[in-house]
Design a protein around this motif. Structure first.
Motif, PDB file in Angstrom:
ATOM      1  N   ALA A 102       0.830  -1.204   0.000  1.00  0.00           N
ATOM      2  CA  ALA A 102       0.000   0.000   0.000  1.00  0.00           C
ATOM      3  C   ALA A 102       0.864   1.253   0.000  1.00  0.00           C
ATOM      4  O   ALA A 102       0.526   2.259  -0.637  1.00  0.00           O
ATOM      5  N   ALA A 103       1.998   1.213   0.702  1.00  0.00           N
ATOM      6  CA  ALA A 103       2.909   2.359   0.714  1.00  0.00           C
ATOM      7  C   ALA A 103       3.499   2.595  -0.675  1.00  0.00           C
ATOM      8  O   ALA A 103       3.646   3.742  -1.115  1.00  0.00           O
ATOM      9  N   LEU A 104       3.824   1.513  -1.390  1.00  0.00           N
ATOM     10  CA  LEU A 104       4.319   1.656  -2.759  1.00  0.00           C
ATOM     11  C   LEU A 104       3.247   2.265  -3.658  1.00  0.00           C
ATOM     12  O   LEU A 104       3.521   3.164  -4.460  1.00  0.00           O
ATOM     13  N   VAL A 105       2.025   1.766  -3.523  1.00  0.00           N
ATOM     14  CA  VAL A 105       0.931   2.249  -4.363  1.00  0.00           C
ATOM     15  C   VAL A 105       0.671   3.728  -4.115  1.00  0.00           C
ATOM     16  O   VAL A 105       0.389   4.488  -5.047  1.00  0.00           O
ATOM     17  N   ALA A 106       0.766   4.170  -2.866  1.00  0.00           N
ATOM     18  CA  ALA A 106       0.546   5.584  -2.552  1.00  0.00           C
ATOM     19  C   ALA A 106       1.532   6.459  -3.318  1.00  0.00           C
ATOM     20  O   ALA A 106       1.166   7.516  -3.849  1.00  0.00           O
ATOM     21  N   SER A 107       2.793   6.021  -3.400  1.00  0.00           N
ATOM     22  CA  SER A 107       3.790   6.786  -4.150  1.00  0.00           C
ATOM     23  C   SER A 107       3.462   6.808  -5.637  1.00  0.00           C
ATOM     24  O   SER A 107       3.617   7.832  -6.307  1.00  0.00           O
ATOM     25  N   ILE A 108       3.002   5.675  -6.155  1.00  0.00           N
ATOM     26  CA  ILE A 108       2.648   5.603  -7.574  1.00  0.00           C
ATOM     27  C   ILE A 108       1.477   6.532  -7.882  1.00  0.00           C
ATOM     28  O   ILE A 108       1.475   7.256  -8.883  1.00  0.00           O
ATOM     29  N   LEU A 109       0.473   6.547  -7.002  1.00  0.00           N
ATOM     30  CA  LEU A 109      -0.713   7.369  -7.240  1.00  0.00           C
ATOM     31  C   LEU A 109      -0.420   8.860  -7.116  1.00  0.00           C
ATOM     32  O   LEU A 109      -1.103   9.680  -7.734  1.00  0.00           O
ATOM     33  N   ASP A 110       0.570   9.222  -6.320  1.00  0.00           N
ATOM     34  CA  ASP A 110       0.902  10.635  -6.137  1.00  0.00           C
ATOM     35  C   ASP A 110       1.877  11.150  -7.192  1.00  0.00           C
ATOM     36  O   ASP A 110       2.177  12.344  -7.225  1.00  0.00           O
ATOM     37  N   ASP A 111       2.367  10.265  -8.051  1.00  0.00           N
ATOM     38  CA  ASP A 111       3.342  10.666  -9.061  1.00  0.00           C
ATOM     39  C   ASP A 111       2.631  11.220 -10.290  1.00  0.00           C
ATOM     40  O   ASP A 111       1.644  10.641 -10.750  1.00  0.00           O
ATOM     41  N   PRO A 112       3.089  12.357 -10.853  1.00  0.00           N
ATOM     42  CA  PRO A 112       2.392  12.945 -12.004  1.00  0.00           C
ATOM     43  C   PRO A 112       2.432  12.093 -13.259  1.00  0.00           C
ATOM     44  O   PRO A 112       1.565  12.218 -14.125  1.00  0.00           O
ATOM     45  N   THR A 114       2.444   8.618 -13.269  1.00  0.00           N
ATOM     46  CA  THR A 114       1.661   7.395 -13.099  1.00  0.00           C
ATOM     47  C   THR A 114       0.337   7.629 -12.387  1.00  0.00           C
ATOM     48  O   THR A 114      -0.446   6.697 -12.226  1.00  0.00           O
ATOM     49  N   GLY A 115       0.081   8.855 -11.935  1.00  0.00           N
ATOM     50  CA  GLY A 115      -1.091   9.142 -11.124  1.00  0.00           C
ATOM     51  C   GLY A 115      -2.397   9.107 -11.895  1.00  0.00           C
ATOM     52  O   GLY A 115      -2.425   9.032 -13.126  1.00  0.00           O
ATOM     53  N   LEU A 181     -12.365   3.772  -6.748  1.00  0.00           N
ATOM     54  CA  LEU A 181     -13.039   4.303  -5.565  1.00  0.00           C
ATOM     55  C   LEU A 181     -12.949   5.827  -5.526  1.00  0.00           C
ATOM     56  O   LEU A 181     -13.902   6.515  -5.141  1.00  0.00           O
ATOM     57  N   TRP A 182     -11.803   6.344  -5.911  1.00  0.00           N
ATOM     58  CA  TRP A 182     -11.598   7.798  -5.964  1.00  0.00           C
ATOM     59  C   TRP A 182     -12.553   8.436  -6.968  1.00  0.00           C
ATOM     60  O   TRP A 182     -13.168   9.472  -6.699  1.00  0.00           O
ATOM     61  N   ASN A 183     -12.706   7.809  -8.138  1.00  0.00           N
ATOM     62  CA  ASN A 183     -13.632   8.325  -9.147  1.00  0.00           C
ATOM     63  C   ASN A 183     -15.073   8.277  -8.657  1.00  0.00           C
ATOM     64  O   ASN A 183     -15.856   9.202  -8.882  1.00  0.00           O
ATOM     65  N   GLU A 184     -15.433   7.174  -7.977  1.00  0.00           N
ATOM     66  CA  GLU A 184     -16.801   7.034  -7.474  1.00  0.00           C
ATOM     67  C   GLU A 184     -17.133   8.102  -6.432  1.00  0.00           C
ATOM     68  O   GLU A 184     -18.296   8.466  -6.261  1.00  0.00           O
ATOM     69  N   SER A 185     -16.107   8.614  -5.756  1.00  0.00           N
ATOM     70  CA  SER A 185     -16.326   9.642  -4.737  1.00  0.00           C
ATOM     71  C   SER A 185     -16.442  11.040  -5.342  1.00  0.00           C
ATOM     72  O   SER A 185     -16.608  12.017  -4.612  1.00  0.00           O
ATOM     73  N   GLY A 186     -16.338  11.124  -6.673  1.00  0.00           N
ATOM     74  CA  GLY A 186     -16.306  12.437  -7.304  1.00  0.00           C
ATOM     75  C   GLY A 186     -14.923  13.047  -7.273  1.00  0.00           C
ATOM     76  O   GLY A 186     -14.769  14.263  -7.349  1.00  0.00           O
ATOM     77  N   GLN A 187     -13.892  12.192  -7.137  1.00  0.00           N
ATOM     78  CA  GLN A 187     -12.489  12.603  -7.089  1.00  0.00           C
ATOM     79  C   GLN A 187     -12.217  13.530  -5.908  1.00  0.00           C
ATOM     80  O   GLN A 187     -11.462  14.495  -6.009  1.00  0.00           O
ATOM     81  N   ALA A 188     -12.837  13.204  -4.791  1.00  0.00           N
ATOM     82  CA  ALA A 188     -12.610  13.973  -3.567  1.00  0.00           C
ATOM     83  C   ALA A 188     -11.273  13.576  -2.949  1.00  0.00           C
ATOM     84  O   ALA A 188     -10.971  12.396  -2.800  1.00  0.00           O
ATOM     85  N   GLY A 189     -10.462  14.561  -2.588  1.00  0.00           N
ATOM     86  CA  GLY A 189      -9.173  14.285  -1.973  1.00  0.00           C
ATOM     87  C   GLY A 189      -8.192  13.674  -2.956  1.00  0.00           C
ATOM     88  O   GLY A 189      -8.258  13.902  -4.164  1.00  0.00           O
ATOM     89  N   ARG A 190      -7.261  12.870  -2.429  1.00  0.00           N
ATOM     90  CA  ARG A 190      -6.256  12.186  -3.236  1.00  0.00           C
ATOM     91  C   ARG A 190      -6.692  10.746  -3.475  1.00  0.00           C
ATOM     92  O   ARG A 190      -7.352  10.142  -2.635  1.00  0.00           O
TER      93      ARG A 190
END
Length: 227
Positions: A102-112, A114-115, A181-190
């Motif tokens: 999960a820590a690896l995935v967080a870095s991937i998702l925050d990268d411009p 691969t995000g 899940l992020w899309n389903e939330s309306g892209q709220a937060g990160r």
């Protein structure tokens, strides 16, 4: 590519390169949206940015790559900080594989590169230009192979008995699930904020499988005669 990168903060030169990279991508996408992929040349993109084609090839290998935002250095860079890469390879940082993934995935998702914002933009472009999907899939496979290599390093230090190829493929799905899940939330937060929920649902799925009773015999299997 490999998951190694410099731990230092980007200097002025790196920031200028990043800005030029973004300018190329923005120009290419704007032109392709207006004229289609076949209606745009590398010269058109360079003219829009105000540089020569020679400069273009310092950043991108092809017109297709610039539209997708895949730079020539992206194959050698990692979206994951080197400290986290090394900690993961050594069996950390927590020692619990799912949490460390999960820590690896967080870095991937925050990268411009691969995000999720890039993924969303690229999907829109591919919908209009389906021929680009092959190049995008190749990049995804390069990242999966890099993840597998990192998992192979960890397996030597903290063996789990799980094939790194399986874990790497599941990790790619883990990223996708968090983005959904992020899309389903309306892209709220990160998008990374949805990793705990994704991780918990993955654990529930595993536990559900363990709790499932043994399957009944197939109708074609012979039944034991009563004594």
């Amino acid at each position: 590519m490999s998951f190694t990168t410099s731990p230092r903060a980007p200097g002025l030169r790196e920031r200028k390169k990043a800005a030029r990279h973004a300018a190329f991508v923005d120009a290419a996408r704007e032109l392709v949206r207006s004229h289609g992929l076949d209606g745009v040349t590398i010269e058109d993109i360079c003219q829009r940015v105000g540089v020569s084609p020679r400069t273009f090839f310092n950043y991108f290998a092809s017109k297709e790559d610039v539209v997708l935002g895949i730079g020539v250095e992206d194959g050698a860079r990692s979206p994951i900080p080197v400290e986290l890469v090394e900690a993961f390879a050594a069996g950390g940082p927590s020692g619990v594989l799912v949490d460390d993934l999960a820590a690896l995935v967080a870095s991937i998702l925050d990268d411009p590169v691969t995000g999720p914002q890039r993924v969303e933009c690229v999907m829109g472009i591919i919908e209009a230009e389906p021929r680009l999907i092959g190049r995008e899939l190749r990049m995804m496979e390069e990242r999966r192979i890099a993840l597998q290599s990192l998992l192979e390093r960890r397996e030597l230090t903290a063996p789990t008995g799980i094939a790194p190829a399986v874990t790497a493929s599941l990790l790619m799905a883990f990223v996708r699930a968090a983005v959904e899940l992020w899309n389903e939330s309306g892209q709220a937060g990160r998008a990374a904020d949805y990793l705990p929920t994704t991780r918990d649902q993955l654990r529930r799925l595993v536990l559900l499988g363990e709790a499932t009773p043994a399957s009944s015999p197939s109708p074609n299997e012979p039944k034991e005669e009563p004594q």
